[in-house]
Design a protein around this motif. Sequence first.
Motif, PDB file in Angstrom:
ATOM      1  N   ALA A   1       0.825  -1.203   0.000  1.00  0.00           N
ATOM      2  CA  ALA A   1       0.000   0.000   0.000  1.00  0.00           C
ATOM      3  C   ALA A   1       0.863   1.258   0.000  1.00  0.00           C
ATOM      4  CB  ALA A   1      -0.924  -0.001   1.219  1.00  0.00           C
ATOM      5  N   TYR A   2       1.971   1.266   0.767  1.00  0.00           N
ATOM      6  CA  TYR A   2       2.852   2.436   0.797  1.00  0.00           C
ATOM      7  C   TYR A   2       3.623   2.597  -0.487  1.00  0.00           C
ATOM      8  CZ  TYR A   2       2.058   2.988   5.800  1.00  0.00           C
ATOM      9  OH  TYR A   2       1.491   3.189   7.018  1.00  0.00           O
ATOM     10  N   GLY A   3       3.855   1.497  -1.182  1.00  0.00           N
ATOM     11  CA  GLY A   3       4.670   1.551  -2.384  1.00  0.00           C
ATOM     12  C   GLY A   3       3.957   2.104  -3.592  1.00  0.00           C
ATOM     13  N   LYS A   4       2.665   2.339  -3.485  1.00  0.00           N
ATOM     14  CA  LYS A   4       1.932   2.838  -4.643  1.00  0.00           C
ATOM     15  C   LYS A   4       2.180   4.332  -4.804  1.00  0.00           C
ATOM     16  CE  LYS A   4      -1.496  -0.740  -4.565  1.00  0.00           C
ATOM     17  NZ  LYS A   4      -2.868  -1.124  -4.420  1.00  0.00           N
ATOM     18  N   VAL A   5       2.632   4.719  -5.988  1.00  0.00           N
ATOM     19  CA  VAL A   5       2.956   6.108  -6.281  1.00  0.00           C
ATOM     20  C   VAL A   5       1.881   6.644  -7.215  1.00  0.00           C
ATOM     21  CG1 VAL A   5       4.688   7.615  -7.307  1.00  0.00           C
ATOM     22  CG2 VAL A   5       5.384   5.595  -6.047  1.00  0.00           C
ATOM     23  N   PRO A   6       1.390   7.865  -6.967  1.00  0.00           N
ATOM     24  CA  PRO A   6       0.398   8.421  -7.889  1.00  0.00           C
ATOM     25  C   PRO A   6       0.945   8.492  -9.307  1.00  0.00           C
ATOM     26  CG  PRO A   6       0.585   9.772  -5.928  1.00  0.00           C
ATOM     27  CD  PRO A   6       1.661   8.739  -5.854  1.00  0.00           C
ATOM     28  N   LEU A   7       0.082   8.279 -10.252  1.00  0.00           N
ATOM     29  CA  LEU A   7       0.495   8.228 -11.646  1.00  0.00           C
ATOM     30  C   LEU A   7       1.060   9.560 -12.115  1.00  0.00           C
ATOM     31  CD1 LEU A   7       0.634   6.322 -14.008  1.00  0.00           C
ATOM     32  CD2 LEU A   7      -1.618   7.054 -14.691  1.00  0.00           C
ATOM     33  N   SER A   8       0.587  10.667 -11.559  1.00  0.00           N
ATOM     34  CA  SER A   8       1.065  11.969 -12.010  1.00  0.00           C
ATOM     35  C   SER A   8       2.563  12.118 -11.750  1.00  0.00           C
ATOM     36  CB  SER A   8       0.294  13.086 -11.318  1.00  0.00           C
ATOM     37  OG  SER A   8       0.482  13.006  -9.921  1.00  0.00           O
ATOM     38  N   TYR A   9       3.060  11.607 -10.614  1.00  0.00           N
ATOM     39  CA  TYR A   9       4.492  11.689 -10.338  1.00  0.00           C
ATOM     40  C   TYR A   9       5.283  10.887 -11.355  1.00  0.00           C
ATOM     41  CZ  TYR A   9       3.315  13.652  -5.786  1.00  0.00           C
ATOM     42  OH  TYR A   9       2.847  14.438  -4.789  1.00  0.00           O
ATOM     43  N   LEU A  10       4.774   9.701 -11.684  1.00  0.00           N
ATOM     44  CA  LEU A  10       5.464   8.871 -12.668  1.00  0.00           C
ATOM     45  C   LEU A  10       5.458   9.529 -14.047  1.00  0.00           C
ATOM     46  CD1 LEU A  10       4.173   5.341 -11.643  1.00  0.00           C
ATOM     47  CD2 LEU A  10       6.388   6.353 -11.173  1.00  0.00           C
ATOM     48  N   GLN A  11       4.350  10.164 -14.385  1.00  0.00           N
ATOM     49  CA  GLN A  11       4.286  10.827 -15.688  1.00  0.00           C
ATOM     50  C   GLN A  11       5.256  11.999 -15.749  1.00  0.00           C
ATOM     51  OE1 GLN A  11       0.119  11.682 -15.911  1.00  0.00           O
ATOM     52  NE2 GLN A  11      -0.377   9.743 -16.920  1.00  0.00           N
ATOM     53  N   ARG A  12       5.349  12.769 -14.640  1.00  0.00           N
ATOM     54  CA  ARG A  12       6.295  13.890 -14.622  1.00  0.00           C
ATOM     55  C   ARG A  12       7.727  13.394 -14.736  1.00  0.00           C
ATOM     56  NH1 ARG A  12       4.643  17.079  -9.525  1.00  0.00           N
ATOM     57  NH2 ARG A  12       2.498  16.466  -9.706  1.00  0.00           N
ATOM     58  N   ALA A  13       8.045  12.334 -14.034  1.00  0.00           N
ATOM     59  CA  ALA A  13       9.400  11.783 -14.107  1.00  0.00           C
ATOM     60  C   ALA A  13       9.705  11.286 -15.514  1.00  0.00           C
ATOM     61  CB  ALA A  13       9.549  10.654 -13.102  1.00  0.00           C
TER      62      ALA A  13
END
Length: 118
Positions: free
Chosen positions: A56-68
Amino acid sequence: MPVTLRHVQPDAGHKLRQLETSAAELERAARESIPPELLPQPAPRHLRTLASKANAYGKVPLSYLQRARKTLRRWAKPVAGAVRATVGLITETAFYVLLALGGLFVLAALILLLAPPA
């Protein structure tokens, strides 16, 4: 063509059934002969809870991944160009150094051949 019991001779079909039955009996006997301490044990409850919390803690919002991803794409081309230019310059430098060493070798060989003996 798939091999089914319809396409096999009757005696071969009977032997195949016997083989399958023997294999099933052998597999069952092998499973029963395994000691209980060697059987796979379920994970303790606290480990399962810890694993679910970590998931559960390891889930990162998709927006952060898209920005990266966009940032990496923006920097990928200039970095790749710089690496290509650097490799090209190193290759060209090595070529000219080898050319100069070859010229010095030829000059040294001519001096040794043409110089009067001492």
